[in-house]
Design a protein around this motif. Structure first.
Motif, mmCIF file in Angstrom:
data_model
loop_
_atom_site.group_PDB
_atom_site.id
_atom_site.type_symbol
_atom_site.label_atom_id
_atom_site.label_comp_id
_atom_site.label_asym_id
_atom_site.label_seq_id
_atom_site.Cartn_x
_atom_site.Cartn_y
_atom_site.Cartn_z
ATOM 1 N N LEU A 11 1.284 13.206 6.075
ATOM 2 C CA LEU A 11 0.433 14.123 5.313
ATOM 3 C C LEU A 11 0.862 15.536 5.662
ATOM 4 C CD1 LEU A 11 -3.158 12.616 5.641
ATOM 5 C CD2 LEU A 11 -1.929 12.987 3.516
ATOM 6 N N ARG A 12 1.420 16.233 4.705
ATOM 7 C CA ARG A 12 1.900 17.579 4.959
ATOM 8 C C ARG A 12 1.282 18.541 3.964
ATOM 9 N NH1 ARG A 12 6.454 17.633 8.222
ATOM 10 N NH2 ARG A 12 5.855 19.789 8.524
ATOM 11 N N SER A 132 -0.621 6.323 5.580
ATOM 12 C CA SER A 132 -1.622 7.380 5.440
ATOM 13 C C SER A 132 -2.852 6.897 4.683
ATOM 14 C CB SER A 132 -1.025 8.599 4.732
ATOM 15 O OG SER A 132 -0.627 8.267 3.411
ATOM 16 N N THR A 133 -2.742 5.780 3.953
ATOM 17 C CA THR A 133 -3.911 5.256 3.248
ATOM 18 C C THR A 133 -4.991 4.809 4.228
ATOM 19 O OG1 THR A 133 -2.924 3.039 3.119
ATOM 20 C CG2 THR A 133 -2.542 4.515 1.278
ATOM 21 N N ALA A 137 -8.798 6.184 3.957
ATOM 22 C CA ALA A 137 -9.900 5.235 3.852
ATOM 23 C C ALA A 137 -10.972 5.487 4.912
ATOM 24 C CB ALA A 137 -9.378 3.810 3.976
ATOM 25 N N ALA A 138 -10.595 6.146 6.008
ATOM 26 C CA ALA A 138 -11.549 6.409 7.083
ATOM 27 C C ALA A 138 -12.401 7.651 6.833
ATOM 28 C CB ALA A 138 -10.802 6.577 8.407
ATOM 29 N N TRP A 260 0.613 -3.803 9.772
ATOM 30 C CA TRP A 260 1.331 -2.555 10.073
ATOM 31 C C TRP A 260 2.801 -2.649 9.672
ATOM 32 C CZ3 TRP A 260 -0.395 2.080 10.863
ATOM 33 C CH2 TRP A 260 0.484 3.063 11.316
ATOM 34 N N ARG A 261 3.402 -3.788 9.971
ATOM 35 C CA ARG A 261 4.804 -3.977 9.590
ATOM 36 C C ARG A 261 4.983 -3.876 8.081
ATOM 37 N NH1 ARG A 261 6.490 -9.152 13.455
ATOM 38 N NH2 ARG A 261 7.468 -7.935 15.133
ATOM 39 N N MET A 262 4.069 -4.439 7.323
ATOM 40 C CA MET A 262 4.205 -4.412 5.864
ATOM 41 C C MET A 262 3.993 -2.999 5.308
ATOM 42 S SD MET A 262 5.171 -7.429 5.278
ATOM 43 C CE MET A 262 5.812 -7.583 6.962
ATOM 44 N N GLU A 263 3.112 -2.229 5.936
ATOM 45 C CA GLU A 263 2.933 -0.835 5.512
ATOM 46 C C GLU A 263 4.207 -0.034 5.777
ATOM 47 O OE1 GLU A 263 -0.543 0.749 7.355
ATOM 48 O OE2 GLU A 263 -1.889 -0.693 6.398
#
Length: 309
Positions: A11-12, A132-133, A137-138, A260-263
């Motif tokens: 996120l920039r 970053s999704t 979501a949080a 996490w690996r799939m992201e």
């Protein structure tokens, strides 16, 4: 590297808007979508943010900062104005638009040359990766953060830089990077703010066992992890590790590892120069077939289809 580190790397700030234009009441700004997070910082007067996913207009006081979750557009006003009418005059308030546009910011309009009722600093953050999704979501639609003691000096510096104007070499990049730093501080302040319910992965980072396991997963996704090897790396038993991550994350260690690996794989596959076989190795799979099977099960589409789609 922990989950927050990786999410924030993706996120920039993009196209900081110099926000010292005079906004004399009544005023309404429609902030266009596209940004993952928009930062709104009023300087002198209370403002209101109207987001379609919020229960109602959200007040933001001076010395507070609002983090508005995208990509839906929203309204920023000098008073609650859900129907677009000024409650004091009954007239429809003109709507001025700002947003990241096509790679260039739209300037805040000069609505008045008189003493302004609001001075706004606005920053847009674009996502550049799937992890970053989790961060988005949080967050609620509008997260209002009260400034902690370390932030006022940075706000004062940013206001000074805004006032000097944007027609200076390198100023856009300078302001964008300063807002990158500011976003990190604001997110940490938000998650630590009383009454906030941080996501499980954020709480897990401060847990000795769960935090250690997450850091191994995030820094070494290509390692052939088993429950036993991950527990040994975190210096705990398999039973304790499973219990701790289920309590904090709501899922098992290996389920979190796979997600996490799939992201990460989804991000790597977006590189035109990557191959499915190379990505498979980077996220811990010995062969393309087993990786493709896991990827389709988790993401609902094959790696090849994701690349061509």
């Amino acid at each position: 590297m922990d989950p927050l580190d990786l999410m924030l790397r993706q996120l920039r700030a993009h196209g900081t808007v110099a926000g010292l234009s005079a906004l004399s009441a009544p005023w309404t700004l429609r902030v266009a979508g596209e940004a993952a997070i928009t930062l709104i910082a009023p300087a002198h007067e209370q403002i209101w943010i109207q987001h379609s996913d919020s229960a109602g207009p959200v007040p933001v006081e001076p010395r507070q900062v609002a983090l508005v979750r995208g990509p839906e557009p929203f309204f920023c006003t000098d008073q609650p104005r859900p129907d677009g009418h000024d409650g004091r005059t009954g007239r429809v308030t003109p709507v001025h638009e700002i947003g990241p546009g096509q790679g260039q910011p739209w300037p805040l309009p000069e609505l008045s040359e008189s003493t302004p009722s609001a001075l706004l600093g606005v920053g847009f953050y674009r996502p550049s990766g799937a992890p970053s999704t989790r961060l988005l979501a949080a967050l609620p639609p509008v997260a209002v953060v009260t400034e902690s003691p370390h932030l006022p000096p940075m706000r004062s510096y940013l206001e000074t830089e805004f006032a000097k104007g944007m027609a200076r070499p390198g100023i856009q990049t300078e302001l964008d990077r300063l807002l990158d730093w500011l976003l990190v501080r604001l997110l940490r302040d938000w998650f630590d703010q009383p009454g906030t319910q941080p996501p499980g992965w954020y709480l897990a980072l401060s847990d000795g066992i769960a935090g250690a396991a997450l850091r191994f997963i995030h820094t070494q996704p290509d390692r052939s992890w088993t429950l036993a090897s991950l527990a040994a790396a975190a210096n705990t038993s398999r039973t304790t590790l499973v219990t701790r991550l289920r309590d904090l994350l709501g899922e098992s260690p290996l389920a979190y590892l796979t997600q996490w690996r799939m992201e990460l794989a989804a991000d790597l596959l977006s590189d035109p120069g990557s191959t499915v076989a190379a990505v498979a190795r980077q996220v811990g799979y010995a062969d393309e077939f087993s990786f493709s099977t896991a990827f389709k099960r988790v993401r609902g589409v094959s790696p090849s289809a994701l690349r061509t789609g």
